[in-house]
Design a protein around this motif. Structure first.
Motif, PDB file in Angstrom:
ATOM      1  N   ASP A   1      13.290  -0.665 -15.239  1.00 12.59           N
ATOM      2  CA  ASP A   1      11.874  -0.049 -14.813  1.00 12.59           C
ATOM      3  C   ASP A   1      11.766   1.207 -16.499  1.00 12.59           C
ATOM      4  OD1 ASP A   1       9.867   0.600 -14.614  1.00 12.59           O
ATOM      5  OD2 ASP A   1      10.624   1.489 -12.830  1.00 12.59           O
ATOM      6  N   GLU A   2      10.965   0.321 -17.433  1.00  9.34           N
ATOM      7  CA  GLU A   2      10.953   1.766 -18.633  1.00  9.34           C
ATOM      8  C   GLU A   2      12.806   2.281 -18.867  1.00  9.34           C
ATOM      9  OE1 GLU A   2       7.280   3.591 -18.954  1.00  9.34           O
ATOM     10  OE2 GLU A   2       6.798   2.566 -17.150  1.00  9.34           O
ATOM     11  N   PRO A   3      12.860   1.124 -19.531  1.00 11.57           N
ATOM     12  CA  PRO A   3      14.956   1.684 -19.960  1.00 11.57           C
ATOM     13  C   PRO A   3      14.481   2.542 -21.378  1.00 11.57           C
ATOM     14  CG  PRO A   3      14.206  -0.649 -20.112  1.00 11.57           C
ATOM     15  CD  PRO A   3      13.041  -0.146 -19.678  1.00 11.57           C
TER      16      PRO A   3
ATOM     17  N   HIS B   1       0.905  -1.484  -0.068  1.00 14.67           N
ATOM     18  CA  HIS B   1      -0.371   0.590   0.174  1.00 14.67           C
ATOM     19  C   HIS B   1       0.842   1.033   0.163  1.00 14.67           C
ATOM     20  CE1 HIS B   1      -2.750  -3.220   1.797  1.00 14.67           C
ATOM     21  NE2 HIS B   1      -4.194  -2.311   1.509  1.00 14.67           N
ATOM     22  N   PHE B   2       1.084   2.441  -0.320  1.00 14.37           N
ATOM     23  CA  PHE B   2       0.818   3.635   0.076  1.00 14.37           C
ATOM     24  C   PHE B   2      -0.445   4.618  -0.430  1.00 14.37           C
ATOM     25  CE2 PHE B   2       3.995   3.000  -4.117  1.00 14.37           C
ATOM     26  CZ  PHE B   2       5.072   3.111  -3.350  1.00 14.37           C
ATOM     27  N   GLY B   3      -0.046   4.101   1.651  1.00 16.44           N
ATOM     28  CA  GLY B   3      -1.321   4.641   2.302  1.00 16.44           C
ATOM     29  C   GLY B   3      -2.556   4.214   2.371  1.00 16.44           C
ATOM     30  N   SER B   4      -3.755   5.116   1.311  1.00 22.41           N
ATOM     31  CA  SER B   4      -4.936   4.006   1.254  1.00 22.41           C
ATOM     32  C   SER B   4      -4.988   3.310   0.423  1.00 22.41           C
ATOM     33  CB  SER B   4      -5.623   5.523   1.625  1.00 22.41           C
ATOM     34  OG  SER B   4      -6.351   5.630   0.644  1.00 22.41           O
ATOM     35  N   LEU B   5      -3.817   3.488  -1.080  1.00 21.83           N
ATOM     36  CA  LEU B   5      -4.255   2.563  -1.736  1.00 21.83           C
ATOM     37  C   LEU B   5      -3.294   1.750  -2.076  1.00 21.83           C
ATOM     38  CD1 LEU B   5      -4.402   4.194  -4.601  1.00 21.83           C
ATOM     39  CD2 LEU B   5      -1.871   5.288  -5.028  1.00 21.83           C
ATOM     40  N   HIS B   6      -4.104   0.994  -2.631  1.00 18.98           N
ATOM     41  CA  HIS B   6      -3.665  -0.502  -2.431  1.00 18.98           C
ATOM     42  C   HIS B   6      -3.020  -0.751  -3.495  1.00 18.98           C
ATOM     43  CE1 HIS B   6      -4.844  -4.881  -1.003  1.00 18.98           C
ATOM     44  NE2 HIS B   6      -3.521  -4.929  -1.501  1.00 18.98           N
ATOM     45  N   VAL B   7      -1.382  -0.931  -3.798  1.00 20.50           N
ATOM     46  CA  VAL B   7      -0.899  -0.713  -5.143  1.00 20.50           C
ATOM     47  C   VAL B   7      -0.640  -2.002  -5.910  1.00 20.50           C
ATOM     48  CG1 VAL B   7       0.252   1.870  -5.511  1.00 20.50           C
ATOM     49  CG2 VAL B   7       1.476   0.231  -4.110  1.00 20.50           C
ATOM     50  N   LEU B   8       0.110  -2.610  -4.872  1.00 18.13           N
ATOM     51  CA  LEU B   8       0.203  -3.853  -4.984  1.00 18.13           C
ATOM     52  C   LEU B   8      -0.695  -4.786  -4.728  1.00 18.13           C
ATOM     53  CD1 LEU B   8       4.076  -4.913  -5.259  1.00 18.13           C
ATOM     54  CD2 LEU B   8       2.749  -3.715  -7.513  1.00 18.13           C
TER      55      LEU B   8
ATOM     56  N   GLY C   1       1.297  -2.592 -18.497  1.00 21.27           N
ATOM     57  CA  GLY C   1       0.114  -1.796 -18.692  1.00 21.27           C
ATOM     58  C   GLY C   1       0.160  -0.221 -18.302  1.00 21.27           C
ATOM     59  N   PRO C   2      -1.511  -0.117 -17.757  1.00 24.00           N
ATOM     60  CA  PRO C   2      -1.304   0.911 -18.280  1.00 24.00           C
ATOM     61  C   PRO C   2      -0.611   2.199 -17.485  1.00 24.00           C
ATOM     62  CG  PRO C   2      -3.141   0.210 -17.199  1.00 24.00           C
ATOM     63  CD  PRO C   2      -2.914  -0.702 -17.532  1.00 24.00           C
ATOM     64  N   SER C   3      -0.445   3.714 -17.450  1.00 19.37           N
ATOM     65  CA  SER C   3       0.466   4.706 -16.080  1.00 19.37           C
ATOM     66  C   SER C   3      -0.205   4.114 -14.594  1.00 19.37           C
ATOM     67  CB  SER C   3       0.836   5.930 -16.288  1.00 19.37           C
ATOM     68  OG  SER C   3       1.335   6.363 -15.826  1.00 19.37           O
ATOM     69  N   GLY C   4       0.476   3.892 -13.702  1.00 22.85           N
ATOM     70  CA  GLY C   4      -0.670   3.925 -12.580  1.00 22.85           C
ATOM     71  C   GLY C   4      -0.733   2.471 -11.682  1.00 22.85           C
ATOM     72  N   SER C   5      -0.129   1.960 -12.674  1.00 22.47           N
ATOM     73  CA  SER C   5      -0.771  -0.285 -12.343  1.00 22.47           C
ATOM     74  C   SER C   5      -0.038  -0.934 -11.314  1.00 22.47           C
ATOM     75  CB  SER C   5      -1.333  -0.419 -13.875  1.00 22.47           C
ATOM     76  OG  SER C   5       0.013  -0.886 -14.491  1.00 22.47           O
ATOM     77  N   GLY C   6       0.765   0.229 -11.031  1.00 22.46           N
ATOM     78  CA  GLY C   6       1.971  -0.839 -10.518  1.00 22.46           C
ATOM     79  C   GLY C   6       3.200  -1.410 -11.097  1.00 22.46           C
ATOM     80  N   LYS C   7       3.822  -1.420 -12.389  1.00 22.96           N
ATOM     81  CA  LYS C   7       4.551  -1.592 -12.669  1.00 22.96           C
ATOM     82  C   LYS C   7       6.176  -1.272 -11.827  1.00 22.96           C
ATOM     83  CE  LYS C   7       3.997   0.293 -16.970  1.00 22.96           C
ATOM     84  NZ  LYS C   7       2.457   1.019 -15.780  1.00 22.96           N
ATOM     85  N   SER C   8       6.526   0.037 -12.284  1.00 24.35           N
ATOM     86  CA  SER C   8       7.979   0.228 -11.480  1.00 24.35           C
ATOM     87  C   SER C   8       8.019  -0.341 -10.075  1.00 24.35           C
ATOM     88  CB  SER C   8       7.543   1.687 -10.958  1.00 24.35           C
ATOM     89  OG  SER C   8       7.566   2.261 -12.536  1.00 24.35           O
ATOM     90  N   THR C   9       6.096  -0.304  -8.819  1.00 25.35           N
ATOM     91  CA  THR C   9       6.268  -0.843  -8.051  1.00 25.35           C
ATOM     92  C   THR C   9       6.594  -1.885  -7.025  1.00 25.35           C
ATOM     93  OG1 THR C   9       4.366   1.237  -7.271  1.00 25.35           O
ATOM     94  CG2 THR C   9       5.118  -0.897  -5.587  1.00 25.35           C
ATOM     95  N   LEU C  10       6.415  -2.827  -8.418  1.00 26.61           N
ATOM     96  CA  LEU C  10       6.504  -4.463  -8.690  1.00 26.61           C
ATOM     97  C   LEU C  10       7.965  -4.636  -8.427  1.00 26.61           C
ATOM     98  CD1 LEU C  10       5.556  -7.221  -9.221  1.00 26.61           C
ATOM     99  CD2 LEU C  10       6.381  -6.710 -11.323  1.00 26.61           C
TER     100      LEU C  10
HETATM  101  N1  LIG Z   1       6.584   6.946  -3.452  1.00 32.85           N
HETATM  102  C1  LIG Z   1       5.044   6.711  -3.333  1.00 32.85           C
HETATM  103  N2  LIG Z   1       4.119   6.940  -2.552  1.00 32.85           N
HETATM  104  C2  LIG Z   1       3.298   7.417  -3.276  1.00 32.85           C
HETATM  105  N3  LIG Z   1       1.952   6.424  -4.132  1.00 32.85           N
HETATM  106  C3  LIG Z   1       3.263   6.061  -5.044  1.00 32.85           C
HETATM  107  C4  LIG Z   1       4.279   6.066  -4.635  1.00 32.85           C
HETATM  108  N4  LIG Z   1       5.088   5.282  -5.475  1.00 32.85           N
HETATM  109  C5  LIG Z   1       3.740   5.268  -6.505  1.00 32.85           C
HETATM  110  N5  LIG Z   1       2.821   5.586  -5.590  1.00 32.85           N
HETATM  111  C6  LIG Z   1       1.250   5.671  -6.331  1.00 32.85           C
HETATM  112  O1  LIG Z   1       1.239   4.212  -7.062  1.00 32.85           O
HETATM  113  C7  LIG Z   1       0.605   3.842  -7.566  1.00 32.85           C
HETATM  114  C8  LIG Z   1       2.019   2.218  -8.335  1.00 32.85           C
HETATM  115  O2  LIG Z   1       3.077   3.340  -8.753  1.00 32.85           O
HETATM  116  P1  LIG Z   1       3.941   2.594 -10.455  1.00 32.85           P
HETATM  117  O3  LIG Z   1       4.885   4.092 -10.527  1.00 32.85           O
HETATM  118  O4  LIG Z   1       4.276   1.680  -9.343  1.00 32.85           O
HETATM  119  O5  LIG Z   1       2.814   2.781 -11.463  1.00 32.85           O
HETATM  120  P2  LIG Z   1       3.609   2.112 -13.154  1.00 32.85           P
HETATM  121  O6  LIG Z   1       2.572   1.247 -13.006  1.00 32.85           O
HETATM  122  O7  LIG Z   1       5.571   2.025 -12.891  1.00 32.85           O
HETATM  123  O8  LIG Z   1       3.130   3.483 -13.513  1.00 32.85           O
HETATM  124  P3  LIG Z   1       4.031   4.663 -14.839  1.00 32.85           P
HETATM  125  O9  LIG Z   1       3.329   3.448 -16.442  1.00 32.85           O
HETATM  126  O10 LIG Z   1       3.340   5.257 -14.997  1.00 32.85           O
HETATM  127  O11 LIG Z   1       5.292   4.456 -14.229  1.00 32.85           O
HETATM  128  C9  LIG Z   1       0.594   5.394  -9.052  1.00 32.85           C
HETATM  129  O12 LIG Z   1      -0.465   5.408  -8.377  1.00 32.85           O
HETATM  130  C10 LIG Z   1       1.297   5.862  -8.309  1.00 32.85           C
HETATM  131  O13 LIG Z   1       0.955   7.577  -7.953  1.00 32.85           O
END
Ligand SMILES: Nc1ncnc2c1ncn2[C@@H]1O[C@H](COP(=O)(O)OP(=O)(O)OP(=O)(O)O)[C@@H](O)[C@H]1O
Ligand SMILES: [Mg+2]
Lengths: 247, 214
Positions: free
Chosen positions: A166-168, A15-22, A39-48
């Motif tokens: 990550d998106e090199p 989670h990032f706060g209340s956002l369930h990113v993975l 996947g679309p922007s914000g879907s959690g790829k970078s976080t993964l």
């Molecule tokens: N450090 C952080 N603090 C709070 N929220 C975050 C943080 N990093 C990412 N997020 C949020 O988590 C969600 C997933 O982010 P992530 O960067 O993993 O997405 P992504 O799939 O890589 O997107 P993109 O294609 O834009 O790179 C997004 O809604 C983002 O705003």
């Protein structure tokens, strides 16, 4: 020997706060496998990607690299990170070090290689990614494509077991994308285990064994590149492919 | 003019006092300020808080108050320092938070991605700081740190109130003895301070050139 997966994620939540990113991430990547994540922007790829070398911590579940769980902190974590190469969208080269020093820092400080050995190996790697001639320059003097190839060499210098990208190529001008992708294709062919976040379909088709499609923090669908691009199953994937294929 | 020439030895001795005060408290402030900055940017929560509290208390109070407090307070606690040490202590306690904040701004100006890249090749926190962040931060902080040291130079003049015969104390003395020479005395004393400040600026310029990223 049973084949332990190189990367194993089980029941991972973040989670990032209340956002369930993975959400409920289950993923096994076999030795030598190349997995493309889209996947679309914000879907959690970078976080993964970032959870795999613990640049982000996870809230629940487990992650193992080559059968070893990710350590919490300290020396053990640093050692594990040394085995997991990471290449960032924004290159992140060390601005005050020459290209060669960028590549040798890890081997010298972490692997305790001698300077002579590290230099020799750096020059080999720089040769391999095609920038041997720039070894004594500073990052700011290189083009984006060249910097990204240095970043790849820097990661390779640690002899990583797995490489994360990550998106090199998404910060690169179109004419430089190919030079970076070529290096990555070579790596894939050479048997490197790779997890690559990218929207470069050409790369996915030539080099990937599997495509993962993520949306809203979940792995929604996964398949061979051929199947996935010609025959996506989920509506989310169809919708997404429809959008990016138009360009 | 004669007043300056006649009192040259006194003035140079006072210049020496000011310089010594500046050097000792400057060096101590750089040291302690670096420790404070490390506490504030490091991964240990308790130290973060301690550093922040210290900086906010000592940066937000006038130096004069601190000097008065130490001057009258320490003897009450049974702690006795020489005038010189007491003044050095006050100047250091007061100046360190400014050094800390300049360094911290420098560290924060280094893109976080570089620290992540360093960690991802297996460097620990200390190694990342030492080999990647600090060498670059030092370059970025030369101008602000020079400003802090210049402010310190001028702050040393406050010690004249507390018994040290520095330039400013001598100026007051000379003004009493030669009231008609006010302008010459002022110009003479000002020149000494200008020399110090110019030396600091020159040093900063040299460091900046030497550490410039190619
Ligand atoms: N450090 C952080 N603090 C709070 N929220 C975050 C943080 N990093 C990412 N997020 C949020 O988590 C969600 C997933 O982010 P992530 O960067 O993993 O997405 P992504 O799939 O890589 O997107 P993109 O294609 O834009 O790179 C997004 O809604 C983002 O705003
Ligand atoms: Mg991303």
């Amino acid at each position: 020997m049973v084949d332990t997966p190189m990367v194993a994620m089980r029941g991972v939540q973040k989670h990032f706060g209340s956002l369930h990113v993975l959400q409920d991430i289950e993923l096994e990547v076999a030795r030598g496998e190349v997995v493309v994540v889209i996947g679309p922007s914000g879907s959690g790829k970078s976080t993964l990607c970032r959870t795999i070398n613990r640049l982000e911590t996870i809230d629940a579940g487990s992650i193992e690299i080559d059968g070893r769980p990710l350590p919490e902190e300290g020396k053990a974590l640093a050692d594990l990170r040394a085995d997991v190469g990471m290449v960032f969208q924004s290159f992140n080269l060390f601005a005050h070090k020459t290209i060669r020093e960028n590549v040798t820092l890890g081997p010298i400080r972490v692997r305790k290689a001698s300077k002579a050995d590290a230099d020799r190996r750096a020059d080999e790697l720089l040769e391999r990614v095609g920038i041997q001639a720039q070894a004594d320059k500073y990052p700011a003097q290189l083009s984006g494509g060249q910097q990204q190839r240095v970043a790849i060499a820097r990661a390779l210098a640690m002899d990583p077991k797995v490489m994360l990208f990550d998106e090199p190529t998404s910060a690169l001008d179109p004419e430089m994308i190919k030079e970076v992708l070529d290096v990555m294709v070579d790596l894939a062919k050479g048997g490197m285990t790779m997890i690559v976040v990218t929207h470069e379909m050409g790369f996915a088709r030539t080099a990937a064994d599997r495509v993962l499609f993520m949306a809203d923090g979940r792995i929604v669908e996964q398949n061979t590149p051929d199947q996935f691009f010609t025959n996506p199953e989920s509506d989310r994937a169809k919708d997404f492919l429809g959008k990016i294929l138009k360009h | 003019m004669d007043v300056l020439i006649d009192n040259a030895d006194v003035l140079f001795r006072a210049f020496g006092v000011t310089l010594k005060l500046l050097l000792v408290s400057g060096l101590l402030s750089l040291l302690f300020g670096t420790v404070l900055a490390a506490m504030r940017v490091g991964p240990v929560r308790v130290l973060n808080v301690a550093g922040t509290v210290y900086v906010n208390i000592f940066r937000n109070n006038p130096l004069l108050i601190l000097l008065l407090l130490l001057f009258f307070g320490l003897p009450k606690l049974g702690i006795h320092f020489s005038y010189f040490n007491l003044n050095v202590l006050a100047l250091t306690l007061y100046t360190s938070p400014f050094i800390c904040e300049a360094l911290r701004a420098g560290v924060n100006s280094i893109p976080i991605g570089q620290a992540e890249a360093a960690r991802s090749i297996g460097l620990g926190f200390t190694q990342t700081m030492r080999h990647v962040v600090l060498p670059q931060a030092f370059r970025a902080v030369v101008p602000p740190v020079a400003s802090v040291l210049i402010a310190l130079t001028k702050n040393t003049s406050l010690v004249s109130i507390f018994g040290l015969l520095d330039l400013t104390a001598r100026m007051k003395g000379l003004l009493n003895d030669y009231p008609s020479q006010l302008w010459w005395i002022f110009i003479g004393i000002a020149l000494f301070y200008v020399v110090i400040v110019e030396l600091i600026s020159l040093g900063a310029a040299l460091l900046e050139r030497r550490w410039r990223i190619a």
